[in-house]
Write an enzyme that holds these catalytic residues in place. Structure first.
Site, PDB file in Angstrom:
ATOM      1  N   LYS A 225       0.880  -1.171   0.000  1.00 45.42           N
ATOM      2  CA  LYS A 225       0.000   0.000   0.000  1.00 45.42           C
ATOM      3  C   LYS A 225       0.908   1.209   0.000  1.00 45.42           C
ATOM      4  O   LYS A 225       1.967   1.184   0.633  1.00 45.42           O
ATOM      5  CB  LYS A 225      -0.838   0.035   1.271  1.00 45.42           C
ATOM      6  CG  LYS A 225      -1.929  -0.996   1.313  1.00 45.42           C
ATOM      7  CD  LYS A 225      -2.781  -0.744   2.527  1.00 45.42           C
ATOM      8  CE  LYS A 225      -3.875  -1.799   2.651  1.00 45.42           C
ATOM      9  NZ  LYS A 225      -4.625  -1.607   3.890  1.00 45.42           N
TER      10      LYS A 225
ATOM     11  N   HIS B 294       0.530   8.086   7.507  1.00 47.03           N
ATOM     12  CA  HIS B 294       1.733   7.404   8.010  1.00 47.03           C
ATOM     13  C   HIS B 294       2.822   8.376   8.399  1.00 47.03           C
ATOM     14  O   HIS B 294       3.759   8.026   9.092  1.00 47.03           O
ATOM     15  CB  HIS B 294       2.307   6.458   6.953  1.00 47.03           C
ATOM     16  CG  HIS B 294       1.392   5.332   6.619  1.00 47.03           C
ATOM     17  ND1 HIS B 294       0.839   5.183   5.376  1.00 47.03           N
ATOM     18  CD2 HIS B 294       0.915   4.321   7.366  1.00 47.03           C
ATOM     19  CE1 HIS B 294       0.075   4.114   5.377  1.00 47.03           C
ATOM     20  NE2 HIS B 294       0.095   3.575   6.567  1.00 47.03           N
TER      21      HIS B 294
ATOM     22  N   HIS C 200       0.635   6.976   2.927  1.00 48.90           N
ATOM     23  CA  HIS C 200      -0.106   8.222   2.751  1.00 48.90           C
ATOM     24  C   HIS C 200       0.200   9.164   3.900  1.00 48.90           C
ATOM     25  O   HIS C 200       0.983   8.822   4.801  1.00 48.90           O
ATOM     26  CB  HIS C 200      -1.600   7.935   2.583  1.00 48.90           C
ATOM     27  CG  HIS C 200      -2.221   7.190   3.717  1.00 48.90           C
ATOM     28  ND1 HIS C 200      -2.261   7.693   4.987  1.00 48.90           N
ATOM     29  CD2 HIS C 200      -2.788   5.963   3.763  1.00 48.90           C
ATOM     30  CE1 HIS C 200      -2.863   6.814   5.769  1.00 48.90           C
ATOM     31  NE2 HIS C 200      -3.179   5.745   5.061  1.00 48.90           N
TER      32      HIS C 200
END
Ligand code: ARG
Length: 566
Positions: A126, A132, A129
């Site tokens: 993933k 994080h 974004h």
């Protein structure tokens, strides 16, 4: 021990001697205004109760018996309070000596002790974004704070690389995968597959089973499943590392969930919980820890014969303890996982592990988008990489406009852009929620990271004009109030750093640096430095140098570079 701490200790000791009571920390404080001195004690209240006299009278009695501590120029009572006035001309000289060394605000309290800190910890396959970002930079700063206090710090990236979603990815790749697309832009490609699989699953529920089946094969070591999973993981980590490099963040371990899921340790801790009567088998293949009587939801350790997120965290915690005998095992994770960490601590406690208390959830508020929650699954996120690029681009434009002849333009743009972003987060109490607003988070005006970087540049500029020859043996007689205030601020730094580390609150350093630079502006705008008389010039340059040094150290503790020009 640094000057101000030492003075506080001496004051405490002499008050204790004069009144025969032990002072609690709350009995010493800073008076509400500078006319009342620098340190104040309320001990007279406690003693007055014992002696059945009025607190004001008691305060006067204590003062009479008090032997004045060193570096205190005056003591007086104000009603029930006893106030101490620091001799800043004498103490200030020491403050300046200390505050100009690169070691300032360091200590050896952590010598031989370990802190384990778990931060960033994204899920693989993933994109990272902006959500994080918080764990990554808050964790990095906390690690720097502990290091400053002499601790050894072990930095763990407990990556999410296990679970049924990987079954989905493998299944999706088997159906639609394209090797070249994967190579080109691995993370986006994998997310695309994941989203597509989830959508397809809504139409065809059998896909759910298929994904579970692939995950089962992965668990049992099926070479095909394993090979794909390893590939996805390596490609993701490579991407994460690009971002970490840009942020200046590092780790000592990438042991994540898969390591524990596949490790005997994890089965053993389940066995142990069963033996100790902490866990019970609810149904065949389901093991839980009943936690309702402790005001928590029951935790599931095993479901369909599989260990879960919390089981792996239990195993990881125990392994960390055995390896490091840590002072603290910190988890820098969003507040949304509060229940999880409460369960984790409670289970460790029930299992009889004393060190459960030192496992701390360092929680922070949510980062959301103006339009609502971040959700990778629904494609609602802003990628961290884009934000970093935007911040650096904005800094580049400003440098181009204001200082086009600057050397190291690119390096400076990175320091300033990333610095702005980090400071916008780290200057707020971490528990507060943040709405991601690029204009606010990448701002260079007002109380921002670049404002502090600029204050640092200004100090460097003044020192350079003076030939970088700031004196060491300075004359402090006849200090102006703006000088005293600046020296006082500089003296506070070591205690701020300690406090920030112990509370795991980088914003204390951030706020302090803002106060320091405001104090510095007040000083610089009201008093001449380069054009002052010899005595004043010498010590004021020393103050500029100390301010420069503290700004640099403080920004570094936040993970922000302080260039000497910009
Ligand atoms: N991978 C998890 C997530 O993205 C965070 C892991 C935090 N660390 C831990 N030891 N549980 O939500």
């Amino acid at each position: 021990m640094y000057v101000l701490e030492k003075i506080r200790e001496d004051v405490k000791e002499s008050v204790e001697k004069a009144c025969g009571l032990d002072l609690k920390p709350s009995m010493l404080s800073e008076p509400p205004s500078p006319e009342l001195g620098d340190i104040s004690t309320s001990v007279a209240f406690a003693l007055a109760k014992q002696e059945k006299k009025s607190p004001a009278e008691t305060a006067r009695d204590i003062l009479e018996k008090l032997e004045s501590p060193p570096l205190i120029r005056k003591t007086s009572t104000a009603g029930p309070y006893i106030n101490f006035y620091i001799d800043w001309e004498k103490a200030g000289k020491k403050v300046l000596e200390e505050a100009r060394t690169p070691e300032y605000a360091s200590s050896d309290e952590g010598k031989g002790k370990w802190i384990v800190i778990d931060y960033s910890s994204p899920n693989v396959a993933k994109p990272m974004h902006i959500g994080h970002m918080r764990s990554t930079i808050i964790g990095d700063s906390i690690h720097r704070l502990y290091k400053r206090l002499g601790y050894s710090v072990h930095r763990v990236n407990h990556i999410g690389d296990w679970g049924v979603p990987f079954g989905k990815l493998i299944a999706a790749y088997k159906k639609w995968g394209d090797e070249r697309e994967l190579e080109k832009d691995p993370i986006h490609y994998l997310v695309g597959l994941y989203v597509r699989y989830n959508q397809a699953e809504e139409q065809d529920p059998s896909l759910k089973q298929e994904a579970i089946e692939w995950f089962r094969r992965l668990e049992s070591g099926d070479p095909e499943a394993k090979k794909l999973w390893e590939r996805f993981k390596a490609l993701s980590i490579r991407k994460f590392e690009e971002i970490y490099r840009e942020l200046g963040v590092e780790f000592d371990s990438y042991k994540g969930e898969a390591y524990y899921a596949l490790n005997e340790l994890t089965n053993r801790i389940v066995e142990e919980a069963l033996e100790k009567g902490v866990a019970v088998e609810e149904d065949p293949g389901t093991i839980i820890v009943p936690l309702e009587e402790h005001g928590l939801v029951n935790a599931r350790l095993v479901e369909n014969g599989r260990t879960l997120y919390i089981t792996r965290d239990l195993a990881a915690a125990k392994e960390r303890w055995e390896e490091f005998k840590f002072q603290k095992n910190l988890y820098v994770v969003a507040v949304e996982q509060e229940t999880h960490f409460n369960q984790l601590r409670k289970i460790l406690e029930l299992m009889g592990y004393e060190w459960w208390k030192d496992c701390v959830h360092v929680k922070f508020g949510m980062m959301s988008l103006p339009e609502g929650r971040i959700s990778t699954r629904k494609g609602k996120y802003v990628e961290l990489k884009q934000v970093l690029d935007l911040a650096v681009e904005k800094a580049r434009e400003i440098i181009e406009e204001k200082n086009p002849s600057l050397e190291n333009k690119e390096e400076t743009a990175k320091a300033v852009g990333i610095g702005a972003l980090k400071f916008a987060d780290l200057s707020q109490n971490r528990i507060k929620n943040i709405v991601f607003d690029p204009d606010k988070m990448i701002s260079f005006e007002g109380d921002t990271g670049p404002y502090l970087q600029y204050a640092h540049v200004r100090c460097c500029g003044i020192l350079e004009k003076a030939g970088n020859s700031a004196e060491t043996d300075v004359d402090m007689s006849g200090l102006e109030p703006a000088e005293t205030e600046l020296v006082k601020k500089l003296a506070e730094f070591p205690e701020i750093v300690k406090d920030a580390a112990h509370k795991q609150e980088p914003h204390r350093v951030a706020q302090y640096l803002l106060e320091l630079s405001h104090q510095f502006s007040a000083f610089y705008e009201s008093l001449p430095v380069l054009k002052a008389g010899e005595t004043e010039k010498g010590r004021r340059l020393a103050m500029v140098d100390a301010t420069r040094n503290v700004l640099k150290i403080g920004l570094e503790l936040l993970g922000i570079h302080a260039p000497s020009r910009m």
